[in-house]
Scaffold this active site. Sequence first.
Site, mmCIF file in Angstrom:
data_model
loop_
_atom_site.group_PDB
_atom_site.id
_atom_site.type_symbol
_atom_site.label_atom_id
_atom_site.label_comp_id
_atom_site.label_asym_id
_atom_site.label_seq_id
_atom_site.Cartn_x
_atom_site.Cartn_y
_atom_site.Cartn_z
ATOM 1 N N ARG A 8 0.837 -1.198 0.000
ATOM 2 C CA ARG A 8 0.000 0.000 0.000
ATOM 3 C C ARG A 8 0.870 1.246 0.000
ATOM 4 O O ARG A 8 1.897 1.300 0.664
ATOM 5 C CB ARG A 8 -0.885 0.032 1.247
ATOM 6 C CG ARG A 8 -1.822 1.229 1.307
ATOM 7 C CD ARG A 8 -2.461 1.390 2.671
ATOM 8 N NE ARG A 8 -1.492 1.662 3.714
ATOM 9 C CZ ARG A 8 -0.903 2.848 3.929
ATOM 10 N NH1 ARG A 8 -1.185 3.869 3.149
ATOM 11 N NH2 ARG A 8 -0.037 3.003 4.905
ATOM 12 N N VAL A 9 0.456 2.223 -0.786
ATOM 13 C CA VAL A 9 1.021 3.566 -0.712
ATOM 14 C C VAL A 9 -0.146 4.520 -0.539
ATOM 15 O O VAL A 9 -1.294 4.199 -0.869
ATOM 16 C CB VAL A 9 1.861 3.947 -1.960
ATOM 17 C CG1 VAL A 9 3.137 3.117 -2.028
ATOM 18 C CG2 VAL A 9 1.046 3.818 -3.228
ATOM 19 N N SER A 10 0.145 5.721 -0.020
ATOM 20 C CA SER A 10 -0.916 6.679 0.269
ATOM 21 C C SER A 10 -1.300 7.535 -0.928
ATOM 22 O O SER A 10 -2.447 7.942 -1.059
ATOM 23 C CB SER A 10 -0.498 7.588 1.428
ATOM 24 O OG SER A 10 -0.281 6.824 2.583
ATOM 25 N N THR A 11 -0.330 7.835 -1.791
ATOM 26 C CA THR A 11 -0.606 8.727 -2.920
ATOM 27 C C THR A 11 -0.051 8.146 -4.209
ATOM 28 O O THR A 11 0.868 7.317 -4.194
ATOM 29 C CB THR A 11 0.029 10.118 -2.713
ATOM 30 O OG1 THR A 11 1.450 9.982 -2.715
ATOM 31 C CG2 THR A 11 -0.424 10.748 -1.402
ATOM 32 N N GLN A 14 3.711 8.056 -4.977
ATOM 33 C CA GLN A 14 4.571 7.053 -4.346
ATOM 34 C C GLN A 14 4.594 5.791 -5.206
ATOM 35 O O GLN A 14 3.706 5.557 -6.021
ATOM 36 C CB GLN A 14 4.062 6.738 -2.938
ATOM 37 C CG GLN A 14 4.139 7.932 -1.998
ATOM 38 C CD GLN A 14 3.456 7.650 -0.678
ATOM 39 O OE1 GLN A 14 2.359 7.113 -0.636
ATOM 40 N NE2 GLN A 14 4.110 8.028 0.408
#
Length: 190
Positions: A8-11, A14
């Site tokens: 998982r990445v937030s944005t 990334q």
Amino acid sequence: MPRIGYARVSTSSQDLDIQKARLEAAGCEIIRAETVSGASRDGRNELATVLEFLRGGDELVVHRLDRLGRSTRDVLNLVHELDAKGASLRVLEPEVTTAGDMGRMVITVLGMVADMELKFIRDRQRAGIEAAKGKGVYKGREKRVDDARIRKLASDGVAKARIARDLGVSRMTIYRALEAGGAETGTESQ
């Protein structure tokens, strides 16, 4: 024991590639990835899918614990859900698993650290916004919808709830736009 990886990445700025490579190297047969905030489990469809299909003996693998979640409660709830299914969690950095009692304790501590880190990020963001406001630089995010358009739709008799739905904004946005224009906001729930 099947290993299922979760990245998982937030944005979108990334990159998931490093996490995916580490999960592949750890022997994950399936890797699910998504771009969404880890502050809560809301909207994390890939994680929900993984949790739905995990079975007894399976192992959920993440690169770092903060990729799984930034809330201690969410992380501990996830560990509890895995335990109930007879599955376990493995974190690659630092290497820890919930397959034993010591691992559960370490996961709890790491979850608290991730939670604190999220609070620090929010505090720094808030301080940066306040500093920018003080300099007159920060104006908030740009409006997605023009207030005049909202007022026009409302004056044409379109219900506020429908305006919000059609424009993809909250009803509060509609009420603010109408209030700013001096229009009657009413309290009916249309």
